[in-house]
Design an enzyme around this catalytic site. Sequence first.
Site, mmCIF file in Angstrom:
data_model
loop_
_atom_site.group_PDB
_atom_site.id
_atom_site.type_symbol
_atom_site.label_atom_id
_atom_site.label_comp_id
_atom_site.label_asym_id
_atom_site.label_seq_id
_atom_site.Cartn_x
_atom_site.Cartn_y
_atom_site.Cartn_z
ATOM 1 N N ARG A 40 0.862 -1.320 0.083
ATOM 2 C CA ARG A 40 0.129 -0.055 0.037
ATOM 3 C C ARG A 40 0.788 1.123 0.018
ATOM 4 N NH1 ARG A 40 -5.145 -2.100 3.791
ATOM 5 N NH2 ARG A 40 -6.167 -2.970 2.128
ATOM 6 N N LYS A 206 -21.883 -15.146 -0.980
ATOM 7 C CA LYS A 206 -22.975 -14.950 -0.789
ATOM 8 C C LYS A 206 -23.739 -14.379 -2.223
ATOM 9 C CE LYS A 206 -23.056 -14.722 4.015
ATOM 10 N NZ LYS A 206 -23.032 -13.864 5.321
#
Length: 417
Positions: A40, A206
């Site tokens: 990062r 999901k």
Amino acid sequence: MAKLTVRDLDVKGKRVFIRVDYNVPLEEKDGKMVITDATRIVETLPTLKLLIEKGARIVLTAHLGRPKGKREATMSLAPVAVKLSELLGKPVGFIDDCIGEKVEAGVAALKDGELVLLENVRYYNEEEANDPAFATKLAKVADVYVNDAFGAAHRAHASTEGVARVVTARGGKAAAGLLMERELKFLGDELDHPVRPFVVILGGAKVSDKIKVIDRLLEKADTILIGGAMAYTFKLAHGEKTGKSLVEPDHKQTALDAETKAKKLGVNFQLPTDTIIGTPVDTGKLNKKGKPVYDFVDIKTIKGEIPDQAEGFSIGEETAANYAKIIASAKTILWNGPMGMFEDPRFAAGTNAVALAVVEATQKNGAKSIIGGGDSVKALNKAKLGDKVTFMSTGGGASLEFLEGTVLPGVAALSEK
Ligand code: ADP
Ligand code: MG
């Protein structure tokens, strides 16, 4: 409505307050906190180098972990300043607060092209509360605001949204950094006007996590390929048995509605035709969280219904081959969500085959391939294919919200070109 970017700014001699994502993993070694993955920090270098070149006086701000409004020594950004200085090959000052006199004095001492990193903004509860008075205090050292933390842009916090509002209300500019600019380009413009055929690959755990994305992309895509545990809720909705697989019985109708919409819009909507299953057995051991650890036996590929004692873990070879063929014809590809439980090598083949197909379409046919979602990015990196696609989002949850069509507060607060 394109957003202003750092390229458009004249920042010579100006104090540029830049929000970055330095939420890096740390480990304690011999009483010192050590950064275990500096990705990062590395990713912010292009924006910082450009600002340095332009002669800006750079004030970096970020959060680390969840200190919940307290000064947690293990969540200090001090090691990040050291690492950043190493990577840039020039000094980076560190101020052990993010507001107040110390900050004002430190920033006043900056010369053109110099940088300073402020301490963890989440040491103050006012950050996450987006407290206007706190945002005003942060903005005391900001002539210009830059946001290069796309992964935090879905949160309206003081450093991601509040400061931008204060700066622009004073007539200052708020711009996207180069990282943010790329995220907006690939997850935004490129998908709004895709070169066709546009193939969308959706997987993961999901249906409920992804339904808004499915719904929006049904209006843009030529083909949608479904994989991962999400596929089993579709199976269930068709009245098929799913054994012990991860399913969402409450979302059967959601799944059926998506299929109906696909038919109406003429989208080629594909579900897996085979499944890799295993039978879970309790090992008698407990994991770190005290939950029972299962192993899987009798691993095999099946078609049709999943037996009662078994659990689905991935798309099978037939599905992977069919998806690969469709992907080979694509000119734009969006992939969000792995095709199976890729973390376990026994169930990674389907995800890897799709990854390879995406890479080939990119390299051989010049397709634009865009990967969004934290675990999808992990899967590509694990297969060592991360650098062979067009774009991998750094956004995680923010990229999912952006793909859903949500206006992210951190983006909305930026100035228009
Ligand atoms: P992303 O982070 O890319 O958006 P998700 O978070 O939605 O993806 O889903 C990733 C997770 O879904 C992975 O941890 C993976 O193990 C899990 N998963 C995918 N397929 C299955 C499956 N068949 N059974 C159980 N878990 C699965
Ligand atoms: Mg995930």
